[in-house]
Design a protein around this motif. Sequence first.
Motif, PDB file in Angstrom:
ATOM      1  N   TRP A  25       0.819  -1.205   0.000  1.00 24.78           N
ATOM      2  CA  TRP A  25       0.000   0.000   0.000  1.00 24.78           C
ATOM      3  C   TRP A  25       0.860   1.266   0.000  1.00 24.78           C
ATOM      4  O   TRP A  25       0.494   2.266  -0.605  1.00 24.78           O
ATOM      5  N   GLN A  26       2.027   1.201   0.647  1.00 26.41           N
ATOM      6  CA  GLN A  26       2.896   2.368   0.649  1.00 26.41           C
ATOM      7  C   GLN A  26       3.555   2.555  -0.718  1.00 26.41           C
ATOM      8  O   GLN A  26       3.634   3.669  -1.244  1.00 26.41           O
ATOM      9  N   GLU A  69      -2.593   3.059   8.438  1.00 22.07           N
ATOM     10  CA  GLU A  69      -3.193   2.071   7.550  1.00 22.07           C
ATOM     11  C   GLU A  69      -3.397   0.786   8.338  1.00 22.07           C
ATOM     12  O   GLU A  69      -2.513   0.376   9.101  1.00 22.07           O
ATOM     13  N   SER A  70      -4.558   0.140   8.156  1.00 27.93           N
ATOM     14  CA  SER A  70      -4.863  -1.101   8.859  1.00 27.93           C
ATOM     15  C   SER A  70      -5.350  -2.155   7.874  1.00 27.93           C
ATOM     16  O   SER A  70      -6.175  -1.848   6.990  1.00 27.93           O
ATOM     17  N   TYR A  71      -4.854  -3.369   8.038  1.00 28.68           N
ATOM     18  CA  TYR A  71      -5.258  -4.480   7.181  1.00 28.68           C
ATOM     19  C   TYR A  71      -5.357  -5.753   8.014  1.00 28.68           C
ATOM     20  O   TYR A  71      -4.556  -5.971   8.928  1.00 28.68           O
ATOM     21  N   GLU A  72      -6.335  -6.580   7.664  1.00 32.99           N
ATOM     22  CA  GLU A  72      -6.414  -7.916   8.240  1.00 32.99           C
ATOM     23  C   GLU A  72      -5.303  -8.783   7.661  1.00 32.99           C
ATOM     24  O   GLU A  72      -4.706  -8.457   6.628  1.00 32.99           O
ATOM     25  N   GLY A  73      -5.049  -9.910   8.314  1.00 30.60           N
ATOM     26  CA  GLY A  73      -4.115 -10.858   7.746  1.00 30.60           C
ATOM     27  C   GLY A  73      -4.645 -11.403   6.434  1.00 30.60           C
ATOM     28  O   GLY A  73      -5.847 -11.621   6.288  1.00 30.60           O
ATOM     29  N   GLY A  74      -3.749 -11.604   5.475  1.00 32.88           N
ATOM     30  CA  GLY A  74      -4.209 -12.147   4.212  1.00 32.88           C
ATOM     31  C   GLY A  74      -3.232 -11.925   3.078  1.00 32.88           C
ATOM     32  O   GLY A  74      -2.058 -11.614   3.287  1.00 32.88           O
ATOM     33  N   CYS A  75      -3.755 -12.073   1.844  1.00 29.15           N
ATOM     34  CA  CYS A  75      -2.945 -12.011   0.626  1.00 29.15           C
ATOM     35  C   CYS A  75      -3.057 -10.641  -0.014  1.00 29.15           C
ATOM     36  O   CYS A  75      -4.116 -10.007   0.005  1.00 29.15           O
ATOM     37  N   TYR A  76      -1.972 -10.230  -0.651  1.00 26.84           N
ATOM     38  CA  TYR A  76      -1.973  -9.021  -1.478  1.00 26.84           C
ATOM     39  C   TYR A  76      -1.724  -9.378  -2.942  1.00 26.84           C
ATOM     40  O   TYR A  76      -1.549  -8.487  -3.767  1.00 26.84           O
ATOM     41  N   ASP A  95      -7.959  -5.855  -0.002  1.00 29.22           N
ATOM     42  CA  ASP A  95      -8.167  -4.859  -1.054  1.00 29.22           C
ATOM     43  C   ASP A  95      -7.287  -3.633  -0.802  1.00 29.22           C
ATOM     44  O   ASP A  95      -7.198  -3.130   0.321  1.00 29.22           O
ATOM     45  N   ILE A  96      -6.615  -3.162  -1.843  1.00 26.40           N
ATOM     46  CA  ILE A  96      -5.894  -1.893  -1.810  1.00 26.40           C
ATOM     47  C   ILE A  96      -6.411  -1.048  -2.959  1.00 26.40           C
ATOM     48  O   ILE A  96      -6.087  -1.296  -4.136  1.00 26.40           O
ATOM     49  N   ASP A  97      -7.277  -0.111  -2.633  1.00 29.91           N
ATOM     50  CA  ASP A  97      -7.802   0.843  -3.615  1.00 29.91           C
ATOM     51  C   ASP A  97      -8.440   0.153  -4.818  1.00 29.91           C
ATOM     52  O   ASP A  97      -8.340   0.636  -5.966  1.00 29.91           O
ATOM     53  N   GLY A  98      -9.083  -1.005  -4.562  1.00 29.97           N
ATOM     54  CA  GLY A  98      -9.793  -1.684  -5.622  1.00 29.97           C
ATOM     55  C   GLY A  98      -8.922  -2.390  -6.645  1.00 29.97           C
ATOM     56  O   GLY A  98      -9.421  -2.853  -7.680  1.00 29.97           O
ATOM     57  N   ARG A  99      -7.635  -2.521  -6.374  1.00 32.88           N
ATOM     58  CA  ARG A  99      -6.726  -3.179  -7.317  1.00 32.88           C
ATOM     59  C   ARG A  99      -6.976  -4.685  -7.298  1.00 32.88           C
ATOM     60  O   ARG A  99      -7.123  -5.292  -6.237  1.00 32.88           O
ATOM     61  N   ALA A 100      -6.976  -5.292  -8.478  1.00 34.84           N
ATOM     62  CA  ALA A 100      -7.211  -6.735  -8.579  1.00 34.84           C
ATOM     63  C   ALA A 100      -6.013  -7.536  -8.080  1.00 34.84           C
ATOM     64  O   ALA A 100      -6.171  -8.646  -7.577  1.00 34.84           O
ATOM     65  N   ASP A 101      -4.815  -6.976  -8.203  1.00 32.27           N
ATOM     66  CA  ASP A 101      -3.591  -7.700  -7.861  1.00 32.27           C
ATOM     67  C   ASP A 101      -2.535  -6.694  -7.387  1.00 32.27           C
ATOM     68  O   ASP A 101      -1.609  -6.349  -8.134  1.00 32.27           O
ATOM     69  N   PRO A 102      -2.643  -6.208  -6.144  1.00 28.86           N
ATOM     70  CA  PRO A 102      -1.698  -5.193  -5.662  1.00 28.86           C
ATOM     71  C   PRO A 102      -0.241  -5.643  -5.736  1.00 28.86           C
ATOM     72  O   PRO A 102       0.635  -4.869  -6.140  1.00 28.86           O
ATOM     73  N   PHE A 103       0.015  -6.887  -5.337  1.00 32.88           N
ATOM     74  CA  PHE A 103       1.393  -7.371  -5.372  1.00 32.88           C
ATOM     75  C   PHE A 103       1.921  -7.392  -6.803  1.00 32.88           C
ATOM     76  O   PHE A 103       3.058  -6.981  -7.070  1.00 32.88           O
ATOM     77  N   GLY A 104       1.090  -7.854  -7.733  1.00 31.14           N
ATOM     78  CA  GLY A 104       1.500  -7.860  -9.128  1.00 31.14           C
ATOM     79  C   GLY A 104       1.786  -6.462  -9.643  1.00 31.14           C
ATOM     80  O   GLY A 104       2.737  -6.255 -10.421  1.00 31.14           O
TER      81      GLY A 104
END
Length: 428
Positions: A25-26, A69-76, A95-104
């Motif tokens: 997210w950063q 910024e706060s997030y539950e445990g999970g996948c990015y 979810d990060i700003d509605g992105r389908a694949d933030p890590f990608g």
Amino acid sequence: MLRPHNIYYEPRSLADMVAVWSYPWQLLSRDPVETRRELSELGVNSVTVAAHYHSIRTLDPRSEPHLFESYEGGCYFAPDRDAFAATPINPPVNDIDGRADPFGDVVELLREGGIDVNAWLVCFHNSKLGADNPEFQVQSAFGDVHEHAFCPSNEAVRSYFEGVVRSLANYDVEAINLESLGFPNAFHSHGATFGHAKNQVVSNTAEEILVSQCFCSACRERAADHVVDFDHVRSVVRTLVRDVLSDPTPQVESLERLAAEYPALEDLFDFRASVIESFLETVAVASGDVALTYSASDGLGRDPNDGWPAGVVLDRVRPHLDRIISLCYTDDEELARRRVRRYRETTDVPVDAGVTLDPDLAGTESEWRAVVDAVSDLVDEVHIYNHALMSDAHFDWFDAVGATATGDADEQSSHHRPLAESDASEGG
């Protein structure tokens, strides 16, 4: 799968040694060109990005307009659903700003700037996974369950992380960085249903580990093929824990001495090691040609022989790893240097160093520089925690690494020198 250590990570010059941990997210919050420029100016050649992570609340001092910024445990990342066909556990996607694949998106952003990417994978420590899948939680000798802790003995859990690794290996990443590889500690909680943990009896890490021993049904089933007498050792642990709970003064000073006194405990810890060894072997196969690295911090602490009570025995896991990151989270440069040397002496797996910008440990630039200088000539990379949490002033501190990188050819040629006697001596 045995990892051929000699084909991964050929020694690099000191100028190529700066790596950072960071959060997606950063990295995605600013203009991509500006993000790449910032990392380039810092001398960063590699970023380890949270791809599968525990719950978190961060303070980013450079963020606007909001600081937290706060997030539950999970996948990015976007899970490959076929990779999870063998497990009933569904990967929770943040979810990060509605992105389908933030890590990608982060991988693409950084690779376009010539920056390597590693996928940061936190394994068995995840309150979201535990809360959603309570049947796979760690269970104490008294039947207590811990929602932040998945049990590595459970086949569904093992298949789940095999799926995570297979998914991450499909990205353009150099390595998958493993964290929380061992059996979890019941006292390191990120609870979804409770707030601050309270305890005024269990007084040290050895006692925490004893209380944290898992006796779930999956452990029982897997232990049937091991020498450990599961019912007997559960009874032993219950008795020892009751002793701990009877008095707030330390009742267990050394797990090694306790295991020597109670052979059933030796069998139990050997069983834990067999579980982690076989888990890592499976994960190594799933990662294919993508390297596996391990941030060494399980069990009793961060030294080479500290992981054994959590099942992370260096001699048993090293064949499946390509690199170990020795976490030197301290302001004591001698301790940091000694820790890296110990890893180099203990294993043939290449060793890097991790240093932190945590103000509780590195409150001043000079303290941080001293630790960086102490370890830089012993490793290929210095990994810095954490880019996403840095203040403006921290950026100037990176000169400590940059200054090291400008050493002359003679200094660089000594980067992988044999350990001198003065380096090899252990000290306190």
